[in-house]
Design an enzyme around this catalytic site. Structure first.
Site, PDB file in Angstrom:
ATOM      1  N   THR A 100       0.810  -1.223   0.000  1.00 33.32           N
ATOM      2  CA  THR A 100       0.000   0.000   0.000  1.00 33.32           C
ATOM      3  C   THR A 100       0.842   1.272   0.000  1.00 33.32           C
ATOM      4  OG1 THR A 100      -0.228   0.135   2.422  1.00 33.32           O
ATOM      5  CG2 THR A 100      -1.901  -1.142   1.219  1.00 33.32           C
TER       6      THR A 100
ATOM      7  N   MET B  54      -2.462   5.483  -0.682  1.00 37.45           N
ATOM      8  CA  MET B  54      -3.877   5.104  -0.737  1.00 37.45           C
ATOM      9  C   MET B  54      -4.029   3.682  -0.197  1.00 37.45           C
ATOM     10  SD  MET B  54      -5.889   7.546  -1.898  1.00 37.45           S
ATOM     11  CE  MET B  54      -5.029   8.535  -0.682  1.00 37.45           C
ATOM     12  N   HIS B  55      -3.704   3.522   1.097  1.00 34.61           N
ATOM     13  CA  HIS B  55      -3.735   2.194   1.716  1.00 34.61           C
ATOM     14  C   HIS B  55      -5.108   1.513   1.545  1.00 34.61           C
ATOM     15  CE1 HIS B  55      -0.034   3.290   3.906  1.00 34.61           C
ATOM     16  NE2 HIS B  55      -0.633   4.390   4.275  1.00 34.61           N
ATOM     17  N   ASP B  56      -6.140   2.176   2.051  1.00 33.56           N
ATOM     18  CA  ASP B  56      -7.459   1.538   2.120  1.00 33.56           C
ATOM     19  C   ASP B  56      -8.121   1.339   0.753  1.00 33.56           C
ATOM     20  OD1 ASP B  56      -7.147   1.379   4.849  1.00 33.56           O
ATOM     21  OD2 ASP B  56      -8.303   3.184   5.275  1.00 33.56           O
TER      22      ASP B  56
END
Ligand SMILES: [Ca+2]
Length: 318
Positions: A195, A246-248
């Site tokens: 991520t 933009m991990h999620d």
């Protein structure tokens, strides 16, 4: 069509707050192959009351009026003393005139999934407290859930921070993460290994800011503010780089576009308890002569530019 429940510690909208849960919710709404069934909130990046009103507010901004939001865990499983008060400037200013669904997130999660066995994915993008509680109250859940896709963990490295050597969502409630890992539920984990590679630049934020629509300009401004925040607070860290991860959203994209990610079967355990390694993953990649049984698939590589293209295409339409 993929039906999903999004379990989130969403903070987007409040000044200076983390934004990637908000982008994940927007992506879940914008992806024509996803059907968002429920948003459940959890303590994590923010307190659960703020996450609840900010989720309601963001859905209103997105023009979504038919997706319920239900409030979940206010603390991690074994640290109730860490409960934070909900700031009045958030709960008094957002979600006015909107109400969460009655009841509690783990119960509603279990009810929805048991009503449609094999049909609903859970995308968990906060600490896993709600998911662990749902698995505990409904023993049939582990086999009835289609899959749990989790933003969490770091499997092939460490964060390089002694205070939080593992990833935040897992570190926040490793006991809950352990419960999910031991549940037998089909699960994929999208961790910091991948991520941190999917990022929005200031140029991306400017493009969003100049797009038509209600969400993209708001999100563009929030992105600039978040990049500024990281620059001030974690300069030079992997989180900073004068852009933001933009991990999620990558976990949401993993449902409809699993090909963006390279996956590996693994046996994953997590260090629990109040010890220096709290929240760190122990990852066995099954390469020994007698490997343990796998319990998860983990993300080991990502096509970052393909993700960003997919993501920005859909965000520009909002
Ligand atoms: Ca999150």
């Amino acid at each position: 069509m993929n039906k999903i429940i999004l379990d989130t510690d969403l903070a987007m909208g409040a000044p200076g707050s983390d934004i990637d849960d908000g982008f994940a919710l927007a992506l879940a709404h914008a992806d024509p192959e996803l059907q968002l069934e429920l948003v459940s909130t959890v303590n994590g990046n923010t307190d659960v009351d703020s996450a609840t009103v900010l989720s309601l507010e963001l859905l209103r901004r997105l023009g979504v009026h038919d997706v319920p939001v239900v409030k979940g865990a206010a603390t991690p499983l074994i640290h109730p003393e860490t409960r934070r008060p909900a700031p009045q400037e958030v709960t008094g200013s957002y979600g006015i005139g909107l109400s969460p669904a009655p009841g509690y997130a783990p119960a509603l999660l279990a009810e929805k999934i048991m009503a449609e066995p094999g049909e609903i994915d859970v995308v968990a993008i906060g600490p896993l407290t709600n998911v662990a509680a749902a698995l505990a109250i409904e023993p049939g859940l582990a086999s009835a859930v289609k899959e749990i896709v989790i933003m969490g963990g770091v499997f092939l490295g460490i964060t390089g921070e002694s205070g939080m050597p593992g990833e935040f969502n897992v570190w926040s409630d490793p006991e809950a993460a352990a419960a999910v890992l031991r549940s037998g539920a089909r699960q994929r984990w999208v961790g910091l290994d991948v991520t941190l590679q999917v990022r929005l630049t200031r140029a991306d934020a400017r493009r969003l800011s100049s797009a038509p629509g209600d969400f993209a300009p708001f999100a563009g401004a929030a992105t600039q503010a978040w990049i500024d925040h990281q620059r001030r607070n974690q300069p030079g860290s992997p989180q900073d780089q004068d852009s933001c991860a933009m991990h999620d959203p990558l976990a949401v994209a993993a449902i409809t576009h699993p090909e963006l990610i390279t996956w590996a079967d693994a046996r994953v355990d997590v260090i629990t308890g109040d010890v220096p390694g709290r929240g760190m993953m122990i990852t066995d990649l099954l390469r020994s002569a007698n490997p343990p049984a796998p319990n998860a698939r983990i993300a080991v590589a990502v096509d970052a530019s393909a993700f960003t293209q997919h993501f920005l295409n859909l965000m520009g339409s909002l």
